[in-house]
Design a protein around this motif. Structure first.
Motif, PDB file in Angstrom:
ATOM      1  N   PRO A  87     -50.610 -18.824 -29.885  1.00 37.06           N
ATOM      2  CA  PRO A  87     -50.170 -17.595 -29.209  1.00 37.06           C
ATOM      3  C   PRO A  87     -50.384 -17.634 -27.699  1.00 37.06           C
ATOM      4  O   PRO A  87     -49.553 -17.123 -26.939  1.00 37.06           O
ATOM      5  CB  PRO A  87     -51.034 -16.502 -29.870  1.00 37.06           C
ATOM      6  CG  PRO A  87     -51.311 -17.039 -31.236  1.00 37.06           C
ATOM      7  CD  PRO A  87     -51.469 -18.525 -31.053  1.00 37.06           C
ATOM      8  N   ALA A  88     -51.493 -18.255 -27.255  1.00 37.38           N
ATOM      9  CA  ALA A  88     -51.774 -18.323 -25.818  1.00 37.38           C
ATOM     10  C   ALA A  88     -50.717 -19.143 -25.086  1.00 37.38           C
ATOM     11  O   ALA A  88     -50.286 -18.781 -23.983  1.00 37.38           O
ATOM     12  CB  ALA A  88     -53.156 -18.919 -25.582  1.00 37.38           C
ATOM     13  N   GLU A  89     -50.284 -20.252 -25.695  1.00 37.89           N
ATOM     14  CA  GLU A  89     -49.259 -21.089 -25.068  1.00 37.89           C
ATOM     15  C   GLU A  89     -47.907 -20.389 -25.047  1.00 37.89           C
ATOM     16  O   GLU A  89     -47.164 -20.463 -24.056  1.00 37.89           O
ATOM     17  CB  GLU A  89     -49.151 -22.419 -25.819  1.00 37.89           C
ATOM     18  CG  GLU A  89     -50.359 -23.321 -25.641  1.00 37.89           C
ATOM     19  CD  GLU A  89     -50.347 -24.497 -26.601  1.00 37.89           C
ATOM     20  OE1 GLU A  89     -50.442 -25.637 -26.126  1.00 37.89           O
ATOM     21  OE2 GLU A  89     -50.235 -24.269 -27.826  1.00 37.89           O
ATOM     22  N   ILE A  90     -47.587 -19.704 -26.138  1.00 40.89           N
ATOM     23  CA  ILE A  90     -46.324 -18.967 -26.191  1.00 40.89           C
ATOM     24  C   ILE A  90     -46.320 -17.866 -25.140  1.00 40.89           C
ATOM     25  O   ILE A  90     -45.333 -17.680 -24.413  1.00 40.89           O
ATOM     26  CB  ILE A  90     -46.098 -18.382 -27.600  1.00 40.89           C
ATOM     27  CG1 ILE A  90     -45.920 -19.511 -28.620  1.00 40.89           C
ATOM     28  CG2 ILE A  90     -44.878 -17.458 -27.614  1.00 40.89           C
ATOM     29  CD1 ILE A  90     -45.998 -19.062 -30.059  1.00 40.89           C
ATOM     30  N   LEU A  91     -47.429 -17.149 -25.054  1.00 47.25           N
ATOM     31  CA  LEU A  91     -47.529 -16.074 -24.063  1.00 47.25           C
ATOM     32  C   LEU A  91     -47.379 -16.623 -22.653  1.00 47.25           C
ATOM     33  O   LEU A  91     -46.725 -15.999 -21.802  1.00 47.25           O
ATOM     34  CB  LEU A  91     -48.869 -15.345 -24.211  1.00 47.25           C
ATOM     35  CG  LEU A  91     -49.091 -14.153 -23.276  1.00 47.25           C
ATOM     36  CD1 LEU A  91     -48.043 -13.067 -23.523  1.00 47.25           C
ATOM     37  CD2 LEU A  91     -50.497 -13.576 -23.469  1.00 47.25           C
ATOM     38  N   TYR A  92     -47.957 -17.800 -22.405  1.00 49.32           N
ATOM     39  CA  TYR A  92     -47.798 -18.413 -21.076  1.00 49.32           C
ATOM     40  C   TYR A  92     -46.327 -18.631 -20.753  1.00 49.32           C
ATOM     41  O   TYR A  92     -45.863 -18.314 -19.646  1.00 49.32           O
ATOM     42  CB  TYR A  92     -48.549 -19.746 -20.999  1.00 49.32           C
ATOM     43  CG  TYR A  92     -48.290 -20.474 -19.701  1.00 49.32           C
ATOM     44  CD1 TYR A  92     -49.032 -20.193 -18.558  1.00 49.32           C
ATOM     45  CD2 TYR A  92     -47.261 -21.411 -19.604  1.00 49.32           C
ATOM     46  CE1 TYR A  92     -48.775 -20.830 -17.355  1.00 49.32           C
ATOM     47  CE2 TYR A  92     -46.992 -22.063 -18.404  1.00 49.32           C
ATOM     48  CZ  TYR A  92     -47.747 -21.767 -17.277  1.00 49.32           C
ATOM     49  OH  TYR A  92     -47.476 -22.392 -16.087  1.00 49.32           O
ATOM     50  N   SER A  93     -45.559 -19.185 -21.717  1.00 45.98           N
ATOM     51  CA  SER A  93     -44.142 -19.455 -21.461  1.00 45.98           C
ATOM     52  C   SER A  93     -43.352 -18.166 -21.270  1.00 45.98           C
ATOM     53  O   SER A  93     -42.418 -18.114 -20.467  1.00 45.98           O
ATOM     54  CB  SER A  93     -43.538 -20.291 -22.601  1.00 45.98           C
ATOM     55  OG  SER A  93     -43.461 -19.550 -23.804  1.00 45.98           O
ATOM     56  N   PHE A 108     -43.604 -14.561 -37.499  1.00 42.08           N
ATOM     57  CA  PHE A 108     -44.338 -14.430 -36.239  1.00 42.08           C
ATOM     58  C   PHE A 108     -44.535 -12.990 -35.774  1.00 42.08           C
ATOM     59  O   PHE A 108     -45.058 -12.766 -34.688  1.00 42.08           O
ATOM     60  CB  PHE A 108     -43.612 -15.234 -35.146  1.00 42.08           C
ATOM     61  CG  PHE A 108     -43.480 -16.690 -35.477  1.00 42.08           C
ATOM     62  CD1 PHE A 108     -44.544 -17.556 -35.324  1.00 42.08           C
ATOM     63  CD2 PHE A 108     -42.292 -17.188 -35.995  1.00 42.08           C
ATOM     64  CE1 PHE A 108     -44.435 -18.894 -35.656  1.00 42.08           C
ATOM     65  CE2 PHE A 108     -42.169 -18.532 -36.330  1.00 42.08           C
ATOM     66  CZ  PHE A 108     -43.240 -19.380 -36.164  1.00 42.08           C
ATOM     67  N   LYS A 109     -44.154 -12.018 -36.613  1.00 41.86           N
ATOM     68  CA  LYS A 109     -44.273 -10.623 -36.182  1.00 41.86           C
ATOM     69  C   LYS A 109     -45.724 -10.222 -35.931  1.00 41.86           C
ATOM     70  O   LYS A 109     -45.996  -9.296 -35.157  1.00 41.86           O
ATOM     71  CB  LYS A 109     -43.640  -9.699 -37.217  1.00 41.86           C
ATOM     72  CG  LYS A 109     -44.365  -9.631 -38.552  1.00 41.86           C
ATOM     73  CD  LYS A 109     -43.685  -8.673 -39.519  1.00 41.86           C
ATOM     74  CE  LYS A 109     -44.479  -8.549 -40.820  1.00 41.86           C
ATOM     75  NZ  LYS A 109     -43.825  -7.644 -41.782  1.00 41.86           N
ATOM     76  N   GLY A 110     -46.679 -10.941 -36.562  1.00 42.33           N
ATOM     77  CA  GLY A 110     -48.086 -10.628 -36.365  1.00 42.33           C
ATOM     78  C   GLY A 110     -48.582 -10.886 -34.954  1.00 42.33           C
ATOM     79  O   GLY A 110     -49.644 -10.380 -34.565  1.00 42.33           O
ATOM     80  N   MET A 111     -47.849 -11.680 -34.179  1.00 43.64           N
ATOM     81  CA  MET A 111     -48.253 -11.980 -32.798  1.00 43.64           C
ATOM     82  C   MET A 111     -47.843 -10.883 -31.816  1.00 43.64           C
ATOM     83  O   MET A 111     -48.314 -10.855 -30.682  1.00 43.64           O
ATOM     84  CB  MET A 111     -47.636 -13.301 -32.338  1.00 43.64           C
ATOM     85  CG  MET A 111     -48.115 -14.522 -33.084  1.00 43.64           C
ATOM     86  SD  MET A 111     -47.409 -16.031 -32.342  1.00 43.64           S
ATOM     87  CE  MET A 111     -47.992 -17.283 -33.491  1.00 43.64           C
ATOM     88  N   VAL A 112     -46.970  -9.985 -32.253  1.00 42.12           N
ATOM     89  CA  VAL A 112     -46.395  -9.001 -31.332  1.00 42.12           C
ATOM     90  C   VAL A 112     -47.465  -8.092 -30.730  1.00 42.12           C
ATOM     91  O   VAL A 112     -47.403  -7.751 -29.546  1.00 42.12           O
ATOM     92  CB  VAL A 112     -45.301  -8.178 -32.035  1.00 42.12           C
ATOM     93  CG1 VAL A 112     -44.888  -6.967 -31.192  1.00 42.12           C
ATOM     94  CG2 VAL A 112     -44.083  -9.056 -32.299  1.00 42.12           C
ATOM     95  N   ALA A 113     -48.452  -7.706 -31.531  1.00 41.66           N
ATOM     96  CA  ALA A 113     -49.495  -6.809 -31.009  1.00 41.66           C
ATOM     97  C   ALA A 113     -50.200  -7.429 -29.811  1.00 41.66           C
ATOM     98  O   ALA A 113     -50.441  -6.756 -28.793  1.00 41.66           O
ATOM     99  CB  ALA A 113     -50.498  -6.482 -32.115  1.00 41.66           C
ATOM    100  N   ARG A 117     -49.983  -6.220 -25.819  1.00 39.54           N
ATOM    101  CA  ARG A 117     -51.175  -5.913 -25.023  1.00 39.54           C
ATOM    102  C   ARG A 117     -51.246  -6.717 -23.741  1.00 39.54           C
ATOM    103  O   ARG A 117     -51.612  -6.203 -22.687  1.00 39.54           O
ATOM    104  CB  ARG A 117     -52.454  -6.192 -25.834  1.00 39.54           C
ATOM    105  CG  ARG A 117     -52.787  -5.217 -26.924  1.00 39.54           C
ATOM    106  CD  ARG A 117     -54.224  -5.428 -27.419  1.00 39.54           C
ATOM    107  NE  ARG A 117     -54.540  -6.837 -27.685  1.00 39.54           N
ATOM    108  CZ  ARG A 117     -54.373  -7.428 -28.849  1.00 39.54           C
ATOM    109  NH1 ARG A 117     -53.879  -6.741 -29.867  1.00 39.54           N
ATOM    110  NH2 ARG A 117     -54.694  -8.707 -29.019  1.00 39.54           N
ATOM    111  N   GLU A 118     -50.903  -8.000 -23.834  1.00 36.89           N
ATOM    112  CA  GLU A 118     -51.223  -8.921 -22.739  1.00 36.89           C
ATOM    113  C   GLU A 118     -50.048  -9.285 -21.839  1.00 36.89           C
ATOM    114  O   GLU A 118     -50.254  -9.786 -20.734  1.00 36.89           O
ATOM    115  CB  GLU A 118     -51.829 -10.205 -23.328  1.00 36.89           C
ATOM    116  CG  GLU A 118     -53.115  -9.951 -24.110  1.00 36.89           C
ATOM    117  CD  GLU A 118     -53.718 -11.211 -24.699  1.00 36.89           C
ATOM    118  OE1 GLU A 118     -53.296 -12.320 -24.291  1.00 36.89           O
ATOM    119  OE2 GLU A 118     -54.603 -11.107 -25.565  1.00 36.89           O
ATOM    120  N   SER A 119     -48.828  -9.052 -22.280  1.00 37.49           N
ATOM    121  CA  SER A 119     -47.676  -9.430 -21.460  1.00 37.49           C
ATOM    122  C   SER A 119     -47.431  -8.411 -20.352  1.00 37.49           C
ATOM    123  O   SER A 119     -47.557  -7.201 -20.561  1.00 37.49           O
ATOM    124  CB  SER A 119     -46.419  -9.547 -22.330  1.00 37.49           C
ATOM    125  OG  SER A 119     -45.280  -9.762 -21.520  1.00 37.49           O
TER     126      SER A 119
END
Length: 519
Positions: A87-93, A108-113, A117-119
């Motif tokens: 998730p950290a790498e995906i968020l970086y991109s 991957f819907k579980g990563m949306v929260a 929060r962080e994007s």
């Protein structure tokens, strides 16, 4: 040239032909284009403007194909996310590209929260799975059903088509900027090599976020062929789908080919007679495995290629005739082929001078398929693109007939199971462990995956840690396939006089008596 051009052509010439097939379901080109135009309209209603980045994090699906067409139709830019990243790498991109909309499926819907929060850039989330739409997200099918089709924005030529993230030697992924001309010219070159013919069915068995799949699928859009889709690679599912959908074209990495041939359901009862071509890349196919594949599917032509995301993605192709058993005497087995149509390749020394034929140097490529540059990375772009040539970082040689053989990697890249792993990314993760003073990451031979990630680690005085703890630490920070498969602890790393780590010495005991070849 523009990505949606071939879709317009197919709708005009054969709107009732099957465009996409998944499971027992199908859609015609007319139906497919209507959904593309409606989803493009939905994106515009959600505030997507010309040049905005729209990301997708999903397994393979018919909606992924619609995404690839609808985003440029809406005037926006593709950003397909690597499903194997953390998730950290995906968020970086997502943050680095400034993506404003993200499509996610059930997996991957579980990563949306976390992303919500962080994007700092994402505004809208679209659920593109088959289940119930989660709270706070837009439902893909509802958007398509409730939106009228819009005209194609006709983003084209040198306009940015997509940002495709690849591993980076700086320890962070790099966004490769590809234009419509880049992607279209590479696809047309693949078509010119004979890898797509009319009346075919291309199977999306490799992950659709990967440019290898998109690049090899492009010429089938040009031909108006059918796209068959499975959610993810599974050897039994691939074999079943070839039979059921009468698949003609495959793009696989050697590991996938081996898994198919080794699968218990593979046998003479399988009807694979529809296959016309199998293209493989990412690493070399061992001769014994190549012979097994050719015997299992004797009617199919087998092609090999060399490429990278920065080349959109194909640079050289070795036609099947040179891989045929009766043509081994031509001496091209193990080559990665010659430069594709509209593309030039040459081998140069450290000063950029072409070296004599047969001499090892760096492979560089020039042509309309060469990337625009790295997103927000002007220095890396300047280092890679010099005088119009893409400096690949791969070492190779060229014979008198212009055939390129890749012999080693100038950059410290590891190819494992068809995925690129840059040692700097892994070393960056290792450095964040409090017990690690220094590390070096190298490729070691691995029978199934071609190469495995191996870490050589120096611990701080008085510290004790196990290999399992080091590996677990890395998996928190980077994708599992990038994390070390094995760890060795040493008191010191071998160094040059200039203070650089001698990775050649670290590799030597593992590769002694072997040829480390890549494709």
């Amino acid at each position: 040239m523009y990505l949606t051009q071939s879709l317009h052509r197919s709708v005009q010439q054969h709107p009732h032909r099957i465009a996409v097939r998944w499971g027992e379901q199908t859609r015609t080109f007319g139906e497919f284009a209507d959904r593309v135009a409606r989803f493009a309209g939905a994106l515009q209603k959600l505030g997507v403007q010309s040049g905005d980045r729209v990301a997708m994090l999903s397994l393979n699906s018919e909606r992924y194909l619609e995404y690839q067409m609808a985003v440029p139709w809406a005037g926006a830019v593709l950003n397909p996310c690597n499903i194997r990243w953390s998730p950290a790498e995906i968020l970086y991109s997502l943050e680095d590209s400034g993506s404003t909309v993200l499509l996610v499926d059930e997996t991957f819907k579980g990563m949306v929260a976390q992303f919500r929060r962080e994007s700092t850039t994402l505004r809208e989330f679209i659920y593109c799975g088959d289940g119930e739409t989660p709270e706070g997200m837009h439902g893909y099918e509802a958007l398509v059903a409730q939106t009228a089709p819009v005209a194609d924005a006709l983003r084209r030529g040198n306009d940015l088509a997509g940002i495709f993230y690849t591993g980076g030697t700086t320890g962070f992924p790099k966004g490769v900027m590809l234009s419509h001309n880049n992607l279209c010219s590479s696809g047309l070159a693949v078509r010119a090599e004979g890898l797509a013919r009319p009346g075919g069915t291309y199977l999306h068995a490799a992950p659709m976020f990967h440019l290898a799949d998109m690049g090899l699928a492009f010429p089938h859009w040009v031909e108006g062929n059918t796209h068959s889709i499975i959610p993810a690679f599974d050897p039994a599912k691939v074999l079943d789908t070839i039979e059921q959908h009468r698949v003609t074209n495959l793009c696989l990495v050697p590991t996938m080919i081996q898994m198919m041939l080794d699968h218990p359901s593979m046998g003479p009862h399988r009807d694979l007679s529809s296959l016309r071509t199998v293209f493989y890349g990412a690493s070399a196919l061992p001769d014994a495995l190549l012979l097994r594949a050719q015997k299992a599917i004797p009617q199919a032509e087998v092609f090999q290629g060399f490429g990278m995301t920065e080349l959109s993605p194909v640079g050289t192709i070795l036609p099947s005739t040179y891989l045929a058993e009766e043509n081994r005497h031509l001496g091209k087995l193990g080559c990665s082929g010659r430069a594709t149509f509209c593309t030039e390749a040459k081998i140069v020394d450290g000063e950029g001078n072409e070296v004599p034929r047969g001499t090892v140097g760096e492979i560089i490529v020039r042509g309309p398929n060469v990337m625009m540059g790295y997103w927000n990375q002007p220095e890396l772009t300047a280092a890679a693109l010099r005088d119009g040539w893409m400096h690949t970082g791969d070492g190779g040689r060229m014979d008198e007939d212009g055939f390129v053989t890749v012999v080693d990697r100038i950059k410290d890249m590891i190819k494992t199971g068809g995925e690129n792993v840059f040692s700097a990314e892994v070393e960056n993760a290792l450095a964040k462990h409090p017990a690690v003073v220094m590390s070096a990451v190298i490729a070691i031979p691995e029978p199934q995956w071609g190469e495995a990630v191996h870490a050589v680690v120096v611990l701080a005085p008085g510290q004790q840690v196990t290999a399992e703890e080091i590996i677990a630490h890395c998996k928190i920070l980077i994708a599992g396939y990038k994390s070390p498969r094995s760890v060795a602890f040493v008191d010191a790393l071998p160094m040059t006089g200039a203070g650089k780590i001698l990775k050649t010495k670290l590799r030597e005991p593992f590769w002694k008596g072997r040829e480390r070849g890549v494709a």
